[in-house]
Design a protein around this motif. Sequence first.
Motif, PDB file in Angstrom:
ATOM      1  N   ALA A 242       0.814  -1.213   0.000  1.00 34.64           N
ATOM      2  CA  ALA A 242       0.000   0.000   0.000  1.00 34.64           C
ATOM      3  C   ALA A 242       0.848   1.262   0.000  1.00 34.64           C
ATOM      4  O   ALA A 242       0.470   2.293  -0.578  1.00 34.64           O
ATOM      5  CB  ALA A 242      -0.927  -0.005   1.206  1.00 34.64           C
ATOM      6  N   LEU A 243       2.014   1.197   0.641  1.00 39.13           N
ATOM      7  CA  LEU A 243       2.869   2.379   0.790  1.00 39.13           C
ATOM      8  C   LEU A 243       3.865   2.550  -0.358  1.00 39.13           C
ATOM      9  O   LEU A 243       4.613   3.523  -0.372  1.00 39.13           O
ATOM     10  CB  LEU A 243       3.654   2.279   2.106  1.00 39.13           C
ATOM     11  CG  LEU A 243       2.829   2.339   3.386  1.00 39.13           C
ATOM     12  CD1 LEU A 243       3.669   1.928   4.583  1.00 39.13           C
ATOM     13  CD2 LEU A 243       2.259   3.748   3.591  1.00 39.13           C
ATOM     14  N   ARG A 244       3.834   1.636  -1.328  1.00 38.84           N
ATOM     15  CA  ARG A 244       4.870   1.618  -2.360  1.00 38.84           C
ATOM     16  C   ARG A 244       4.957   2.929  -3.140  1.00 38.84           C
ATOM     17  O   ARG A 244       6.039   3.357  -3.515  1.00 38.84           O
ATOM     18  CB  ARG A 244       4.615   0.444  -3.310  1.00 38.84           C
ATOM     19  CG  ARG A 244       5.778   0.124  -4.226  1.00 38.84           C
ATOM     20  CD  ARG A 244       5.663  -1.291  -4.734  1.00 38.84           C
ATOM     21  NE  ARG A 244       5.895  -2.270  -3.695  1.00 38.84           N
ATOM     22  CZ  ARG A 244       5.305  -3.455  -3.623  1.00 38.84           C
ATOM     23  NH1 ARG A 244       4.409  -3.805  -4.529  1.00 38.84           N
ATOM     24  NH2 ARG A 244       5.598  -4.288  -2.641  1.00 38.84           N
ATOM     25  N   ASN A 245       3.831   3.559  -3.391  1.00 42.49           N
ATOM     26  CA  ASN A 245       3.827   4.783  -4.201  1.00 42.49           C
ATOM     27  C   ASN A 245       3.458   6.020  -3.393  1.00 42.49           C
ATOM     28  O   ASN A 245       2.918   6.986  -3.935  1.00 42.49           O
ATOM     29  CB  ASN A 245       2.863   4.623  -5.382  1.00 42.49           C
ATOM     30  CG  ASN A 245       3.306   3.534  -6.339  1.00 42.49           C
ATOM     31  OD1 ASN A 245       4.476   3.470  -6.705  1.00 42.49           O
ATOM     32  ND2 ASN A 245       2.393   2.675  -6.734  1.00 42.49           N
ATOM     33  N   MET A 246       3.760   5.988  -2.100  1.00 37.03           N
ATOM     34  CA  MET A 246       3.499   7.172  -1.277  1.00 37.03           C
ATOM     35  C   MET A 246       4.544   7.268  -0.171  1.00 37.03           C
ATOM     36  O   MET A 246       5.255   6.290   0.108  1.00 37.03           O
ATOM     37  CB  MET A 246       2.088   7.117  -0.670  1.00 37.03           C
ATOM     38  CG  MET A 246       1.920   6.088   0.426  1.00 37.03           C
ATOM     39  SD  MET A 246       0.263   6.119   1.172  1.00 37.03           S
ATOM     40  CE  MET A 246      -0.662   5.273  -0.103  1.00 37.03           C
ATOM     41  N   ARG A 247       4.620   8.411   0.438  1.00 39.53           N
ATOM     42  CA  ARG A 247       5.541   8.595   1.557  1.00 39.53           C
ATOM     43  C   ARG A 247       4.920   8.023   2.828  1.00 39.53           C
ATOM     44  O   ARG A 247       3.810   8.418   3.214  1.00 39.53           O
ATOM     45  CB  ARG A 247       5.830  10.083   1.748  1.00 39.53           C
ATOM     46  CG  ARG A 247       6.742  10.680   0.703  1.00 39.53           C
ATOM     47  CD  ARG A 247       6.907  12.179   0.890  1.00 39.53           C
ATOM     48  NE  ARG A 247       7.274  12.546   2.259  1.00 39.53           N
ATOM     49  CZ  ARG A 247       7.475  13.799   2.655  1.00 39.53           C
ATOM     50  NH1 ARG A 247       7.334  14.788   1.776  1.00 39.53           N
ATOM     51  NH2 ARG A 247       7.813  14.068   3.904  1.00 39.53           N
TER      52      ARG A 247
END
Length: 206
Positions: free
Chosen positions: A136-141
């Motif tokens: 889930a965090l792969r494309n966000m900080r």
Amino acid sequence: MQPIEAVLFEPVGCLAEFPPEPFQEIAAKLFRRRKQPSTSGSRAYWHLLNLMEAAGEADMAPALELQAVAEASLYEDVPPALIELKAMGVRPIVASSLSKVAISRFLEMNQLGGLFDRIFGRDDAGGIKTAPLQSALRNMRPDRAIYLTDAAEGLKVAKAVGVNAVLMMNDPDEARRLALRDPAGGIVSLHELPDFIRVVAAENAV
């Protein structure tokens, strides 16, 4: 804490009250573990995940997992809280060790499908516990997201992936104990979650 752009939800214990019995049945079936007479659905779920992790087990018993979903009782404040988050521009995301089929059934049964931006289950992520959060965090900080959890294991998972954990305080006694683990905050109802995010935004605006 940085301004919040996304909230990661584990359905078990944070969106609904799940029954412990199906998770205990899975533990008994796969790992020959005895049922604990008095425990919450969330505790039984995380205990099962720990057993699965230790054994390298990748799947639950599908019928029992779907039984847990069918018997889950949605918290009444979930739909309005999700609608408010989306209106604020905050992305609600499911990040769970449940299967994609079980998550989809849960969302469909409770008419929540259109209220989540993304869904990450254990099969999408290729694993349990930290794996769905990492996906889930792969494309966000990570510092611009929060993970809502009501369990000690959930707090550990959040710390392992570097995301802020907010404690869902379903049980007052348990919440007092878990507060000692230094979560980023705590709420007693999902109605409080949008205001928590607004407070974080206001602190960053100063």
